[in-house]
Design a protein around this motif. Structure first.
Motif, PDB file in Angstrom:
ATOM      1  N   ALA A 354     -83.858  67.652 -54.197  1.00 19.00           N
ATOM      2  CA  ALA A 354     -82.705  67.383 -55.353  1.00 19.00           C
ATOM      3  C   ALA A 354     -83.614  66.999 -56.561  1.00 19.00           C
ATOM      4  O   ALA A 354     -83.013  67.510 -57.744  1.00 19.00           O
ATOM      5  N   PHE A 355     -84.591  66.187 -56.338  1.00 18.40           N
ATOM      6  CA  PHE A 355     -85.027  65.700 -57.452  1.00 18.40           C
ATOM      7  C   PHE A 355     -86.507  65.935 -57.765  1.00 18.40           C
ATOM      8  O   PHE A 355     -87.387  65.472 -58.051  1.00 18.40           O
ATOM      9  N   ASP A 356     -86.873  67.155 -57.485  1.00 19.87           N
ATOM     10  CA  ASP A 356     -88.132  67.643 -57.730  1.00 19.87           C
ATOM     11  C   ASP A 356     -88.514  67.925 -58.861  1.00 19.87           C
ATOM     12  O   ASP A 356     -87.852  68.281 -59.737  1.00 19.87           O
ATOM     13  N   GLY A 357     -89.636  67.305 -59.361  1.00 18.35           N
ATOM     14  CA  GLY A 357     -89.964  67.414 -60.697  1.00 18.35           C
ATOM     15  C   GLY A 357     -89.918  65.778 -61.113  1.00 18.35           C
ATOM     16  O   GLY A 357     -90.517  65.703 -62.424  1.00 18.35           O
ATOM     17  N   ASP A 358     -89.319  65.040 -60.650  1.00 14.89           N
ATOM     18  CA  ASP A 358     -89.163  63.545 -61.300  1.00 14.89           C
ATOM     19  C   ASP A 358     -89.551  62.652 -60.146  1.00 14.89           C
ATOM     20  O   ASP A 358     -88.630  62.211 -59.251  1.00 14.89           O
ATOM     21  N   ALA A 359     -90.859  62.494 -60.080  1.00 13.12           N
ATOM     22  CA  ALA A 359     -91.290  61.742 -58.896  1.00 13.12           C
ATOM     23  C   ALA A 359     -90.857  60.257 -58.793  1.00 13.12           C
ATOM     24  O   ALA A 359     -90.735  59.720 -57.722  1.00 13.12           O
ATOM     25  N   ALA A 360     -90.787  59.497 -59.848  1.00 19.40           N
ATOM     26  CA  ALA A 360     -90.070  58.349 -59.967  1.00 19.40           C
ATOM     27  C   ALA A 360     -88.755  58.154 -59.151  1.00 19.40           C
ATOM     28  O   ALA A 360     -88.531  57.348 -58.397  1.00 19.40           O
ATOM     29  N   LEU A 361     -87.895  58.939 -59.779  1.00 17.11           N
ATOM     30  CA  LEU A 361     -86.630  59.025 -59.230  1.00 17.11           C
ATOM     31  C   LEU A 361     -86.585  59.384 -57.730  1.00 17.11           C
ATOM     32  O   LEU A 361     -85.807  58.920 -56.901  1.00 17.11           O
ATOM     33  N   THR A 362     -87.572  60.438 -57.370  1.00 16.69           N
ATOM     34  CA  THR A 362     -87.610  60.822 -55.872  1.00 16.69           C
ATOM     35  C   THR A 362     -87.924  59.477 -55.103  1.00 16.69           C
ATOM     36  O   THR A 362     -87.265  59.334 -54.185  1.00 16.69           O
ATOM     37  N   ASP A 363     -88.859  58.733 -55.532  1.00 17.83           N
ATOM     38  CA  ASP A 363     -89.075  57.586 -54.641  1.00 17.83           C
ATOM     39  C   ASP A 363     -88.214  56.712 -54.685  1.00 17.83           C
ATOM     40  O   ASP A 363     -87.792  56.156 -53.521  1.00 17.83           O
ATOM     41  N   GLU A 364     -87.416  56.458 -55.659  1.00 15.95           N
ATOM     42  CA  GLU A 364     -86.304  55.574 -55.798  1.00 15.95           C
ATOM     43  C   GLU A 364     -85.095  56.038 -54.762  1.00 15.95           C
ATOM     44  O   GLU A 364     -84.663  55.407 -54.041  1.00 15.95           O
ATOM     45  N   VAL A 365     -84.805  57.378 -54.658  1.00 21.43           N
ATOM     46  CA  VAL A 365     -83.903  58.038 -53.834  1.00 21.43           C
ATOM     47  C   VAL A 365     -84.361  57.576 -52.407  1.00 21.43           C
ATOM     48  O   VAL A 365     -83.536  57.511 -51.496  1.00 21.43           O
ATOM     49  N   LYS A 366     -85.345  58.048 -52.130  1.00 26.61           N
ATOM     50  CA  LYS A 366     -86.181  57.795 -50.763  1.00 26.61           C
ATOM     51  C   LYS A 366     -85.975  56.377 -50.384  1.00 26.61           C
ATOM     52  O   LYS A 366     -85.358  56.097 -49.237  1.00 26.61           O
ATOM     53  N   ALA A 367     -86.092  55.377 -51.210  1.00 23.18           N
ATOM     54  CA  ALA A 367     -85.854  53.958 -50.873  1.00 23.18           C
ATOM     55  C   ALA A 367     -84.400  53.457 -50.708  1.00 23.18           C
ATOM     56  O   ALA A 367     -84.287  52.862 -49.818  1.00 23.18           O
ATOM     57  N   ALA A 368     -83.470  54.166 -51.440  1.00 25.49           N
ATOM     58  CA  ALA A 368     -82.143  54.399 -51.168  1.00 25.49           C
ATOM     59  C   ALA A 368     -81.688  54.899 -49.884  1.00 25.49           C
ATOM     60  O   ALA A 368     -80.898  54.209 -49.231  1.00 25.49           O
ATOM     61  N   VAL A 369     -82.213  56.125 -49.578  1.00 24.43           N
ATOM     62  CA  VAL A 369     -82.173  56.413 -48.162  1.00 24.43           C
ATOM     63  C   VAL A 369     -82.463  55.576 -46.982  1.00 24.43           C
ATOM     64  O   VAL A 369     -81.720  55.375 -45.856  1.00 24.43           O
ATOM     65  N   LEU A 370     -83.657  55.022 -46.997  1.00 29.44           N
ATOM     66  CA  LEU A 370     -84.332  54.049 -46.055  1.00 29.44           C
ATOM     67  C   LEU A 370     -83.221  52.603 -46.036  1.00 29.44           C
ATOM     68  O   LEU A 370     -82.856  52.264 -45.076  1.00 29.44           O
ATOM     69  N   ILE A 371     -82.978  52.173 -47.176  1.00 29.74           N
ATOM     70  CA  ILE A 371     -81.756  51.035 -47.290  1.00 29.74           C
ATOM     71  C   ILE A 371     -80.623  51.438 -46.723  1.00 29.74           C
ATOM     72  O   ILE A 371     -80.037  50.640 -45.808  1.00 29.74           O
ATOM     73  N   GLY A 372     -80.057  52.439 -47.077  1.00 31.53           N
ATOM     74  CA  GLY A 372     -78.722  53.041 -46.528  1.00 31.53           C
ATOM     75  C   GLY A 372     -78.863  53.047 -44.881  1.00 31.53           C
ATOM     76  O   GLY A 372     -77.842  52.884 -44.257  1.00 31.53           O
ATOM     77  N   SER A 373     -79.867  53.846 -44.432  1.00 32.55           N
ATOM     78  CA  SER A 373     -79.832  54.139 -43.127  1.00 32.55           C
ATOM     79  C   SER A 373     -80.146  52.674 -42.276  1.00 32.55           C
ATOM     80  O   SER A 373     -79.511  52.510 -41.265  1.00 32.55           O
ATOM     81  N   LEU A 374     -80.744  51.779 -42.913  1.00 34.04           N
ATOM     82  CA  LEU A 374     -81.043  50.541 -42.155  1.00 34.04           C
ATOM     83  C   LEU A 374     -79.761  49.611 -42.355  1.00 34.04           C
ATOM     84  O   LEU A 374     -79.418  49.178 -41.124  1.00 34.04           O
ATOM     85  N   ILE A 375     -79.085  49.684 -43.303  1.00 34.73           N
ATOM     86  CA  ILE A 375     -77.824  48.933 -43.380  1.00 34.73           C
ATOM     87  C   ILE A 375     -76.594  49.493 -42.218  1.00 34.73           C
ATOM     88  O   ILE A 375     -76.215  49.036 -41.472  1.00 34.73           O
TER      89      ILE A 375
END
Length: 456
Positions: A354-375
């Motif tokens: 979804a965020f191919d080409g925006d490395a910074a936002l891709t990493d932030e979205v990955k962090a959001a996936v990890l946090i959401g999955s953990l919660i």
């Protein structure tokens, strides 16, 4: 390894618990590798290391190989599971499948809606599909570890929901995240799938036939512009999952039995290792809850999944002829809905697309996936532990046999003779206690019997 050791390891990899633990270890390892100052530079170097024949369009980074190549093995196994459910499992009976199928669809629509609402003002809707997926391996592993006394119907509900969820996640990837198409390569991939199907119909056997053909189909699918994991699920769906006369297991079951250790022990952990390595800091975690794109992912997984699955199931049972299994309570469904918010593997994949080409936002979205999955995992753990404790108490009550009749007491309570037998048992116990008291009193000089006061 020796044969017994190899057999033990392979059998362990076939269990959901071990696969989920390996996935968790790989994710934690990726986070450590990407954040420890002394070694974090090597993480990017290894992830972006390229190999493969460039003439065939396959000069890919290791991270790319994990996401497009190894993950196709995971989707191949998912395709076999889906096929088995369709022809011999819960999805075969439309009435039995109605609730988990509707739950899966609502559990994908609600997170997308939550994400859209959160991001409506910013106009950034590219990540609407990120929180829609449920991770089968993680969810089943959590359920297997915690739900030792939970009804088996709950696992069947989750498996059916997750398989349908995976199917539609694959469709989302194919439809919404396919760029420009190479029709020649796509036609070649389709032709390869036809050959694959014909060989199966002719009962041709031999891994040396199917493995090279599968690699060719995957390569053509990748070069076509369609996500290569679609090839894996397509081949999985083609396998026969019904037994014929003289067969103990169908070809689909045999192949899944052989391939699952490769998927659980190598493909999925390596994907997690090269996808979950995002930089985590106090500021980065604050950004997750401060940006609409990342906040939408977290709320979609934690809130959207729970409300979508539980609400869709309740409304379907309330207004249609579909009904919840007699072995389940609505509290079980709510705990399961919270568990489905673990969207690790496929959510990370969709986030990259979804965020191919925006490395910074891709990493932030990955962090959001990890946090959401953990919660979601933490909330589900608490809820499932409460339900598990209740079912464990019920099981203990059902197994209690105080009168030693061989029939659990719970099944005798409506029998008039039961109460008479229990009264006799209590009387015998009371008499035994009186006898013990007299014997103890007799050992004391000058003592008297406890019952009648006469000299012992």
């Amino acid at each position: 390894m020796s044969l017994p050791e190899r057999t033990f390891v392979v059998d362990a990899l076939r269990t959901e618990t071990v696969g989920g633990v390996l996935l968790l270890v790989a994710a934690v390892g990726a986070l450590v590798w990407a954040n420890v100052p002394a070694i974090k530079g090597s993480y990017a170097d290894v992830s972006h290391f390229h190999l493969g024949p460039s003439a065939l369009g396959l000069d890919l980074s290791l991270a790319h190989w994990a996401a497009d190549g190894l993950l196709a093995v995971f989707f191949f196994v998912a395709g076999i599971e889906l096929k088995r459910e369709l022809v011999a499992g819960d999805l075969k009976d439309p009435r039995a499948a109605a609730l988990p199928v509707v739950a899966a669809l609502c559990g994908m629509a609600a997170p997308a809606l939550v994400y859209t609402i959160v991001n409506a003002s910013s106009g950034s809707l590219a990540g609407w599909a990120v929180p829609t997926a449920t991770d089968i391996a993680f969810a089943l592993a959590v359920l297997a570890v915690i739900g030792t006394s939970l009804p088996s119907a709950l696992r069947a509900f989750l498996l059916t929901l997750a398989v349908v969820d995976d199917l539609f996640a694959i469709l989302i990837i194919a439809v919404f995240f396919t760029g420009s198409l190479n029709f020649a390569a796509l036609a070649g991939a389709v032709a390869g799938l036809v050959v694959f199907w014909l060989l199966l119909r002719k009962n041709v056997t031999g891994w040396y036939v199917y493995v090279p053909l599968a690699v060719v189909i995957w390569a053509l699918m990748y070069n076509s512009g369609v996500h290569a994991t679609v090839a894996g699920v397509a081949m999985g769906l083609m396998l026969r999952c019904t037994t014929r006369e003289g067969e103990r297991r169908s070809p689909g079951e045999r192949i899944e039995h052989l391939v699952r250790p490769l998927s659980a022990g190598l493909a999925v952990p390596l994907f997690a290792l090269f996808s979950a390595g995002v930089t985590v800091s106090g500021g980065a975690l604050g950004d997750v809850f401060g940006k609409p794109e990342t906040l939408g992912v977290v709320l979609g997984l934690v809130v959207g999944k729970t409300l979508g699955i539980f609400g869709g199931t309740w409304l379907t049972a309330r207004f249609t002829r579909a009904s919840l299994s007699e072995d389940l309570a609505w509290a079980d469904v709510f705990a399961l809905a919270s568990l489905a918010g673990i969207g690790f593997t496929v959510s990370l994949l969709i986030g990259e697309l979804a965020f191919d080409g925006d490395a910074a936002l891709t990493d932030e979205v990955k962090a959001a996936v990890l946090i959401g999955s953990l919660i979601s995992a933490c909330c589900a753990t608490v809820l499932l532990k409460l339900r598990n404790a209740k079912y464990r108490r019920l099981a203990a009550d059902e197994e209690r046999d105080e009168d030693a009749s061989g029939i659990p007491d719970v099944y005798e309570q409506d029998d008039p003779a039961y109460h008479l037998r229990m009264a006799e048992i209590h009387e015998r116990k009371a008499a035994e206690h009186r006898r013990i008291a007299r014997d103890m009193a007799a050992q004391v000089p000058g003592g008297t019997g406890a019952a009648d006061g006469r000299p012992a």
